[in-house]
Design a protein around this motif. Sequence first.
Motif, PDB file in Angstrom:
ATOM      1  N   LEU A 142       0.822  -1.246  -0.079  1.00 18.84           N
ATOM      2  CA  LEU A 142       0.153  -0.005   0.083  1.00 18.84           C
ATOM      3  C   LEU A 142       0.798   1.322   0.034  1.00 18.84           C
ATOM      4  N   LEU A 192      -5.688  -2.787  -1.323  1.00 17.65           N
ATOM      5  CA  LEU A 192      -4.787  -2.383  -2.293  1.00 17.65           C
ATOM      6  C   LEU A 192      -5.844  -2.372  -3.713  1.00 17.65           C
ATOM      7  N   THR A 199      -6.808   1.380  -3.780  1.00 16.25           N
ATOM      8  CA  THR A 199      -5.704   2.286  -3.630  1.00 16.25           C
ATOM      9  C   THR A 199      -5.191   2.004  -5.404  1.00 16.25           C
TER      10      THR A 199
END
Lengths: 112, 180
Positions: A75, B50, B53
């Motif tokens: 991330l 994830l 994002t």
Amino acid sequence: MMAYYLCLVLFCIGLYCVLRKRNIIKIIIGLTIAEYAVNLFFILVAYRIEGRAPIYSPDTQITNMVDALPQALVLTSIVIGLASMALLVGIAMRIYEKYGTFDITKIRELRG
Amino acid sequence: MVDLYVLLIFMIAGAIIAIEVKDLLSSVVAVGAVGLALSITFLVLKAPDLAITQLVVEILCLIILIRATIRKDLPFSTSGRWLLNSIITLAFIAVFLYVSIEALKDLPPFGYPIMRVAEVYLKEGLLKTGATNLVAAIILDYRAYDTLGEATVIFTGVLGVMTVMRRVGRKRQEETEKGD
């Protein structure tokens, strides 16, 4: 293991593009692809067969979660990748304004 | 696990198209397809944070790359040491592939991670941090300094972009002001 090898092939495509192409935008694209492959590799390592996403729910007990640590690291890595790519594109656009081309061999000829 | 392999092969095909197509805009669009497939792959591999994002970052990435490539020509020059360059590149990639396949043999098999560190997080994460999403618990609590470093890197990146892309320098601006 097959997924690891396919991920490796994706990385090698990015590496080939970085090493072989002459256009700066193509080189940036190759770097982006290689970065995607590395992020994907971390998540592939973290995957567990029949695993669940690492999110608790209040009513059911979940025991087979996937590895949450590489997910947290990736991330961070994705967002840093965006920042570095923006910087690369900025420099490439400046080079285009100065030399009128994206070709790295032409830029080397125009030194001075 | 068939969907994972389909997505991986789609990403490889998209990457090959992206690096081999002549038109820069088509190349950028192909990279966008690879990034969106990566987002779905994260979802398949049970990483929803994830996936979100990656989706946002991919769209921003596409906008930046299109801004850079639009209305710019692409002079292709394949003259020069074409053969030598190709041979060196392919030899380097072959060496790299050999080394990494040897290294992959030491990894645990796909689907069975070791999870020595993450075991503690998974067991005590909810009690210690109170966050039901463990990824958020790790990046904002256990490894908060990493996130601070990430913020520093992004700040540096933004500063770099602003410095590089600034239209007029300070001196030039003062001169124009005097001229007015």
